[in-house]
Design a protein around this motif. Structure first.
Motif, PDB file in Angstrom:
ATOM      1  N   THR A   1       0.780  -1.178  -0.120  1.00 38.94           N
ATOM      2  CA  THR A   1       0.057  -0.131  -0.184  1.00 38.94           C
ATOM      3  C   THR A   1       0.848   1.279  -0.002  1.00 38.94           C
ATOM      4  N   GLY A   2       1.713   1.415   0.854  1.00 40.36           N
ATOM      5  CA  GLY A   2       2.676   2.690   0.739  1.00 40.36           C
ATOM      6  C   GLY A   2       3.432   2.885  -0.426  1.00 40.36           C
ATOM      7  N   ALA A   3       3.808   1.615  -0.998  1.00 39.94           N
ATOM      8  CA  ALA A   3       4.558   2.103  -2.213  1.00 39.94           C
ATOM      9  C   ALA A   3       3.687   2.405  -3.337  1.00 39.94           C
ATOM     10  N   LEU A   4       2.522   1.795  -3.410  1.00 45.29           N
ATOM     11  CA  LEU A   4       1.411   1.938  -4.440  1.00 45.29           C
ATOM     12  C   LEU A   4       1.028   3.397  -4.304  1.00 45.29           C
ATOM     13  N   LEU A   5       0.825   4.124  -2.933  1.00 52.00           N
ATOM     14  CA  LEU A   5       0.403   5.421  -2.915  1.00 52.00           C
ATOM     15  C   LEU A   5       1.458   6.531  -3.404  1.00 52.00           C
ATOM     16  N   THR A   6       2.559   6.125  -3.172  1.00 47.57           N
ATOM     17  CA  THR A   6       3.872   6.740  -3.774  1.00 47.57           C
ATOM     18  C   THR A   6       3.939   6.835  -5.276  1.00 47.57           C
ATOM     19  N   VAL A   7       3.889   5.672  -5.688  1.00 45.83           N
ATOM     20  CA  VAL A   7       4.290   5.416  -7.220  1.00 45.83           C
ATOM     21  C   VAL A   7       2.971   6.132  -8.003  1.00 45.83           C
ATOM     22  N   LEU A   8       1.741   5.860  -7.343  1.00 50.07           N
ATOM     23  CA  LEU A   8       0.497   6.135  -7.989  1.00 50.07           C
ATOM     24  C   LEU A   8      -0.342   7.403  -7.285  1.00 50.07           C
ATOM     25  N   PRO A   9       0.526   8.655  -7.334  1.00 49.86           N
ATOM     26  CA  PRO A   9      -0.336   9.622  -6.609  1.00 49.86           C
ATOM     27  C   PRO A   9      -1.596   9.921  -6.700  1.00 49.86           C
ATOM     28  N   ASN A  10      -2.023   9.791  -7.891  1.00 48.88           N
ATOM     29  CA  ASN A  10      -3.565  10.140  -8.308  1.00 48.88           C
ATOM     30  C   ASN A  10      -4.512   8.961  -8.152  1.00 48.88           C
ATOM     31  N   ALA A  11      -3.872   7.927  -7.765  1.00 46.23           N
ATOM     32  CA  ALA A  11      -4.999   6.752  -7.685  1.00 46.23           C
ATOM     33  C   ALA A  11      -6.076   7.100  -6.672  1.00 46.23           C
ATOM     34  N   ARG A  12      -6.937   6.388  -6.704  1.00 42.02           N
ATOM     35  CA  ARG A  12      -8.262   6.387  -5.801  1.00 42.02           C
ATOM     36  C   ARG A  12      -8.495   5.266  -4.979  1.00 42.02           C
ATOM     37  N   PRO A  13      -7.564   5.075  -3.913  1.00 39.69           N
ATOM     38  CA  PRO A  13      -7.725   3.710  -3.149  1.00 39.69           C
ATOM     39  C   PRO A  13      -8.733   3.539  -2.370  1.00 39.69           C
ATOM     40  N   VAL A  14      -8.977   2.305  -2.352  1.00 44.14           N
ATOM     41  CA  VAL A  14     -10.386   2.028  -1.372  1.00 44.14           C
ATOM     42  C   VAL A  14      -9.740   0.745  -0.087  1.00 44.14           C
ATOM     43  N   TYR A  15     -10.040   0.972   0.929  1.00 43.41           N
ATOM     44  CA  TYR A  15      -9.759  -0.281   1.588  1.00 43.41           C
ATOM     45  C   TYR A  15     -10.732  -0.930   2.316  1.00 43.41           C
ATOM     46  N   VAL A  16     -11.334  -2.290   2.067  1.00 42.70           N
ATOM     47  CA  VAL A  16     -12.166  -2.879   2.602  1.00 42.70           C
ATOM     48  C   VAL A  16     -11.682  -3.733   3.822  1.00 42.70           C
ATOM     49  N   VAL A  17     -12.609  -3.776   4.705  1.00 47.68           N
ATOM     50  CA  VAL A  17     -12.328  -4.185   6.036  1.00 47.68           C
ATOM     51  C   VAL A  17     -13.294  -5.154   6.659  1.00 47.68           C
ATOM     52  N   ARG A  18     -13.139  -5.968   7.192  1.00 44.56           N
ATOM     53  CA  ARG A  18     -14.158  -6.880   7.772  1.00 44.56           C
ATOM     54  C   ARG A  18     -13.824  -7.460   9.153  1.00 44.56           C
ATOM     55  N   HIS A  19     -14.752  -7.875  10.059  1.00 42.42           N
ATOM     56  CA  HIS A  19     -14.575  -7.984  11.537  1.00 42.42           C
ATOM     57  C   HIS A  19     -13.578  -9.233  11.225  1.00 42.42           C
ATOM     58  N   PRO A  20     -12.289  -9.281  12.178  1.00 44.78           N
ATOM     59  CA  PRO A  20     -11.515 -10.465  12.120  1.00 44.78           C
ATOM     60  C   PRO A  20     -12.116 -11.862  12.290  1.00 44.78           C
ATOM     61  N   VAL A  21     -13.097 -12.139  12.971  1.00 40.38           N
ATOM     62  CA  VAL A  21     -13.470 -13.298  13.293  1.00 40.38           C
ATOM     63  C   VAL A  21     -14.200 -13.969  12.083  1.00 40.38           C
ATOM     64  N   GLN A  22     -15.160 -13.057  11.673  1.00 41.23           N
ATOM     65  CA  GLN A  22     -15.661 -13.623  10.331  1.00 41.23           C
ATOM     66  C   GLN A  22     -14.762 -13.720   9.127  1.00 41.23           C
ATOM     67  N   ASN A  23     -13.927 -12.641   8.893  1.00 38.93           N
ATOM     68  CA  ASN A  23     -12.899 -12.786   7.939  1.00 38.93           C
ATOM     69  C   ASN A  23     -12.132 -14.041   7.915  1.00 38.93           C
ATOM     70  N   ILE A  24     -11.550 -14.042   8.995  1.00 37.93           N
ATOM     71  CA  ILE A  24     -10.842 -15.400   9.145  1.00 37.93           C
ATOM     72  C   ILE A  24     -11.722 -16.815   9.058  1.00 37.93           C
ATOM     73  N   ARG A  25     -12.843 -16.682   9.384  1.00 39.66           N
ATOM     74  CA  ARG A  25     -13.927 -17.815   9.081  1.00 39.66           C
ATOM     75  C   ARG A  25     -14.057 -18.022   7.621  1.00 39.66           C
ATOM     76  N   SER A  26     -14.178 -16.848   6.907  1.00 38.82           N
ATOM     77  CA  SER A  26     -14.620 -17.066   5.616  1.00 38.82           C
ATOM     78  C   SER A  26     -13.336 -17.586   4.624  1.00 38.82           C
ATOM     79  N   ILE A  27     -12.144 -17.084   5.157  1.00 37.11           N
ATOM     80  CA  ILE A  27     -10.920 -17.610   4.316  1.00 37.11           C
ATOM     81  C   ILE A  27     -10.935 -19.385   4.884  1.00 37.11           C
ATOM     82  N   LEU A  28     -10.968 -19.469   5.984  1.00 37.81           N
ATOM     83  CA  LEU A  28     -11.107 -21.049   6.346  1.00 37.81           C
ATOM     84  C   LEU A  28     -12.043 -21.802   5.608  1.00 37.81           C
TER      85      LEU A  28
END
Length: 284
Positions: free
Chosen positions: A113-140
């Protein structure tokens, strides 16, 4: 006979592994290099299984935008993009087939992420987050692994790009079991968001599930995307396979030891993102 014939037909995975590198190489040979200083893609970032695919697809549909939902080169088991501007700039140029799209969704870009924001200064970045219990359950669920902590040598890890996600070793994470590794991965990803939160547009999966249309419309407005299509017929489309345990209460899927590990390892990030120790909603 059918088994013999099916054995002669290459699997979709093998075809993709053969076809895509040739396509990307050919595209690179016949297209000019990108001007990274002016390039302004919408980048959909976040941990795997956070609903990022659905959010990216609906956002692209709303604005009638060209989307690449995966960068295949980053989904190989032996591929990791370092968080270094020179490496990221070189990767984008090599992968410009994908970065010519309006929307680029690839979870494996998140550690850089840090390098992306440096290299693409005009990018429009979105970060999607989910509760860790459900996120980990979904991965498993996705890789059919259990909800109690087990040593890696006792698990049947998939022979695919999921293995480095499950161990999280490419991120420099050391863990003796898969639950701890995934919990530390969630915390690592969350720390990246918190470090760059002023530059990232946050979407909570739980808010998305509660009101998909409002969430996508609000995000589009923040990103400067004009509404060009009615996405209401798409709101209930499943863009990823649903987990077998999506309606199972966390305390039934996870062992008490596993839940304690997740809450301990993810406590700081959960507090920063206003997540309670046990999620109220188990839907996926």
């Amino acid at each position: 006979m059918s088994d013999f014939i099916s054995g002669l037909v290459p699997s979709r995975q093998k075809l993709r592994g053969t076809f895509w590198p040739l396509l990307i190489q050919t595209h690179r040979l016949f297209t000019p290099r990108l001007d990274l200083s002016t390039l302004a893609p919408i980048l959909i970032l976040g941990n795997q299984k956070t609903g990022s695919t659905a959010i990216a697809q609906l956002l692209a549909a709303l604005g009638n935008l060209h989307i690449h939902p995966n960068i295949h080169a980053l989904q190989a088991a032996d591929t990791h993009l370092p968080n270094a501007p020179e490496a990221v700039a070189s990767f984008i140029q090599r992968s410009r087939y994908y970065f010519r799209a309006d929307v680029v969704k690839e979870n494996e870009l998140t550690p850089a992420t840090g390098a992306l924001l440096t290299v693409l200064p005009n990018a429009r970045p979105v970060y999607v987050v989910r509760h860790p219990v459900q996120n980990i359950r979904s991965i498993l669920d996705r890789v059919q692994l259990p909800g109690d902590p087990q040593r890696f040598d006792a698990l049947s890890l998939p022979d695919s790009g999921w293995s480095p996600i499950l161990t999280s070793r490419p991120l420099g994470i050391e863990a003796g079991d898969h639950i701890t590794a995934l919990a530390r991965r969630w915390s690592h990803m969350t720390a990246l968001y918190l470090r760059h939160r002023t530059q990232l547009h946050l979407v909570r999966y739980e808010d998305f599930v509660a009101d998909k249309l409002e969430t996508i419309q609000r995000l589009a407005s923040r990103l400067g995307i004009e509404t060009r299509k009615d996405i209401r017929p798409l709101l209930d489309v499943s863009f990823q396979p649903s987990g077998a345990h999506r309606s199972t209460p966390p305390e039934d899927f996870f062992s008490s030891e596993a839940l304690a590990i997740i809450h301990r390892e993810c406590a700081e990030g959960m507090a920063q993102l206003d997540y309670d120790p046990i999620p109220a909603d188990s839907s996926s």
